[in-house]
Write an enzyme that holds these catalytic residues in place. Sequence first.
Site, PDB file in Angstrom:
ATOM      1  N   GLU A  43       0.786  -1.155  -0.041  1.00 56.70           N
ATOM      2  CA  GLU A  43      -0.019  -0.037   0.114  1.00 56.70           C
ATOM      3  C   GLU A  43       1.087   1.260  -0.020  1.00 56.70           C
ATOM      4  O   GLU A  43       0.379   2.382   0.132  1.00 56.70           O
ATOM      5  CB  GLU A  43      -0.907  -0.136   1.256  1.00 56.70           C
ATOM      6  CG  GLU A  43      -1.835  -1.455   1.339  1.00 56.70           C
ATOM      7  CD  GLU A  43      -3.211  -1.165   0.816  1.00 56.70           C
ATOM      8  OE1 GLU A  43      -3.713  -0.046   0.802  1.00 56.70           O
ATOM      9  OE2 GLU A  43      -3.572  -2.185   0.090  1.00 56.70           O
ATOM     10  N   HIS A  89      -4.578   1.781   7.423  1.00 55.54           N
ATOM     11  CA  HIS A  89      -3.045   1.980   6.997  1.00 55.54           C
ATOM     12  C   HIS A  89      -2.319   2.695   8.327  1.00 55.54           C
ATOM     13  O   HIS A  89      -2.896   3.276   9.240  1.00 55.54           O
ATOM     14  CB  HIS A  89      -3.067   3.137   5.894  1.00 55.54           C
ATOM     15  CG  HIS A  89      -3.467   2.741   4.551  1.00 55.54           C
ATOM     16  ND1 HIS A  89      -4.240   3.670   3.754  1.00 55.54           N
ATOM     17  CD2 HIS A  89      -3.289   1.625   3.965  1.00 55.54           C
ATOM     18  CE1 HIS A  89      -4.480   2.835   2.663  1.00 55.54           C
ATOM     19  NE2 HIS A  89      -3.867   1.755   2.831  1.00 55.54           N
ATOM     20  N   CYS A 129      -2.971  11.494   3.379  1.00 54.00           N
ATOM     21  CA  CYS A 129      -3.307  10.356   2.455  1.00 54.00           C
ATOM     22  C   CYS A 129      -2.994  10.994   1.190  1.00 54.00           C
ATOM     23  O   CYS A 129      -2.997  10.342   0.165  1.00 54.00           O
ATOM     24  CB  CYS A 129      -4.713   9.878   2.675  1.00 54.00           C
ATOM     25  SG  CYS A 129      -4.957   9.268   4.374  1.00 54.00           S
TER      26      CYS A 129
HETATM   27  O1  SUG Z   1      -8.039   3.212   0.575  1.00 56.33           O
HETATM   28  N1  SUG Z   1     -10.702   5.198   0.667  1.00 56.33           N
HETATM   29  C1  SUG Z   1      -9.233   4.945   0.697  1.00 56.33           C
HETATM   30  C2  SUG Z   1      -8.769   5.884   1.641  1.00 56.33           C
HETATM   31  C3  SUG Z   1      -7.128   5.788   1.448  1.00 56.33           C
HETATM   32  C4  SUG Z   1      -6.517   6.939   2.670  1.00 56.33           C
HETATM   33  N2  SUG Z   1      -4.926   6.742   2.356  1.00 56.33           N
HETATM   34  C5  SUG Z   1      -4.187   6.629   3.436  1.00 56.33           C
HETATM   35  N3  SUG Z   1      -4.504   6.380   4.634  1.00 56.33           N
HETATM   36  N4  SUG Z   1      -2.756   6.889   3.202  1.00 56.33           N
HETATM   37  C6  SUG Z   1      -8.947   3.324   0.964  1.00 56.33           C
HETATM   38  O2  SUG Z   1      -9.529   2.997   1.980  1.00 56.33           O
HETATM   39  C7  SUG Z   1     -12.884   4.906  -0.038  1.00 56.33           C
HETATM   40  C8  SUG Z   1     -13.586   5.023  -1.562  1.00 56.33           C
HETATM   41  C9  SUG Z   1     -15.327   4.648  -1.373  1.00 56.33           C
HETATM   42  O3  SUG Z   1     -15.632   3.937  -0.498  1.00 56.33           O
HETATM   43  O4  SUG Z   1     -15.538   5.147  -2.170  1.00 56.33           O
HETATM   44  C10 SUG Z   1     -11.463   4.696  -0.303  1.00 56.33           C
HETATM   45  O5  SUG Z   1     -10.906   4.105  -1.153  1.00 56.33           O
END
Ligand code: SUG
Length: 429
Positions: free
Chosen positions: A174, A243, A360
């Site tokens: 990731e 994460h 993020c």
């Molecule tokens: O991978 N949300 C992302 C958020 C990523 C956050 N990134 C870090 N923590 N670095 C994920 O969960 C949600 C999309 C939706 O539900 O429509 C989403 O993909």
Amino acid sequence: MSYREINFDGLIGPTHNYAGLSLGNVASAANAGEVSSPRAAALQGLAKMKQLLDLGLPQGVLPPQERPHVPALRMLGFDGSDAAVCAAAFAADPALFRNAFAASSMWTANAATVSPKPDTADGRAHITVANLASMAHRSLEAQETEQWLRMAFTDEQHFCVHAPLRYGVHFGDEGAANHMRLAPAHGAPGVEVFVYGEEKGGRFPARQRRRASEAVARLHGLDPKRTLLVAQSDTAIQAGAFHNDVVAVANEQVLFAHEHAFEDKAKFYAALEEALPGVVIIEVPSSEVGLEDAIRSYLFNSQLVTLPEGGMALVMPQECRDNHRVWDYVQKLLAADNPIREAIVIDVRESMRNGGGPACLRLRVQVDEAALAAIDQRFLLDDAKWERLCRVVEEHWPERITPGDIGNPALWDQCWAARRALLAAMRLA
Ligand code: SUG
């Protein structure tokens, strides 16, 4: 040699919506089916980039990916014109289509893992594109991410871009969201910390595989004595820290982490103190900020940045100020004797509602002057380009998207056209 850290933010794409796609991400689940505001979302992201630029920090930007993702749908057997491919996919499998419609490439902390020159055996910055294998919608990002990163960091004298790890979830990676770099200063040899999850049969999955982290460390030519592999605490994962960057952040000699971020924190802290004498560990106890408040406010998903005039700032989401326990803690932190001297509150609420905070939305790349000059300048922001991008968003991005809009061909056309206009504005068409 003077070193700078560039934050490459993902510009929030025109299809930004709340589809509840990410198991284990509590904000994504809680807001599933809500109405999104892509235009406001992208402008919030751009405002954050401008705030960092105005602090005197170099700022980069990566364009949104093509969504709906026609090439992926074609690979899965749908054919005809782009519109016909989407119509057939939406009719056959609306859930699959929602995956191909996600704007999740905005969260560039998951685009790649970056090791800067001072840490690597060949003295080049190494960048491994993340495969994001654990979530279907995110796994669709790797191919285009690789294309943009190879373009931005094309100069092989300074950079080495590695393809995403293969072999699926067994090597689920990731990117920088599970990687921290600590060093006396950006330009000094650092300690790279890879945080992985262990599958313990809980309700939420661990996304980062230890073997993936080990492979990235090998590919980057890191010194094993300055590379730490640390297990994320299952308590944090099960509370919604999908994460590591939801519960910890590091910058230069500072580690800022929640008490429950790591499985064996005593061992980790001891190893870190040995590898980096002088490290400042700021641990936030549950008695002051519980895991639930930490995850709701995204305190640890602040960007911890070194200010050009010295000292550090935490660039935090306004949800931190809205939560009085978190905000009380922040006041104490600023008053205490440590390098963090400022809290800068920003609004990225649209992204936050999908579990994506300030950190993020950005990929950090630390470079010396020669490497900075070698980056394809189309990916770097200045005031004029920032204005141009804002105008494209204002003109082309949909104002709102309801769940019922996702199957609408007119919306698909608008989103493709919006992205084309943005690529033209960045001279990437
Ligand atoms: O991978 N949300 C992302 C958020 C990523 C956050 N990134 C870090 N923590 N670095 C994920 O969960 C949600 C999309 C939706 O539900 O429509 C989403 O993909």
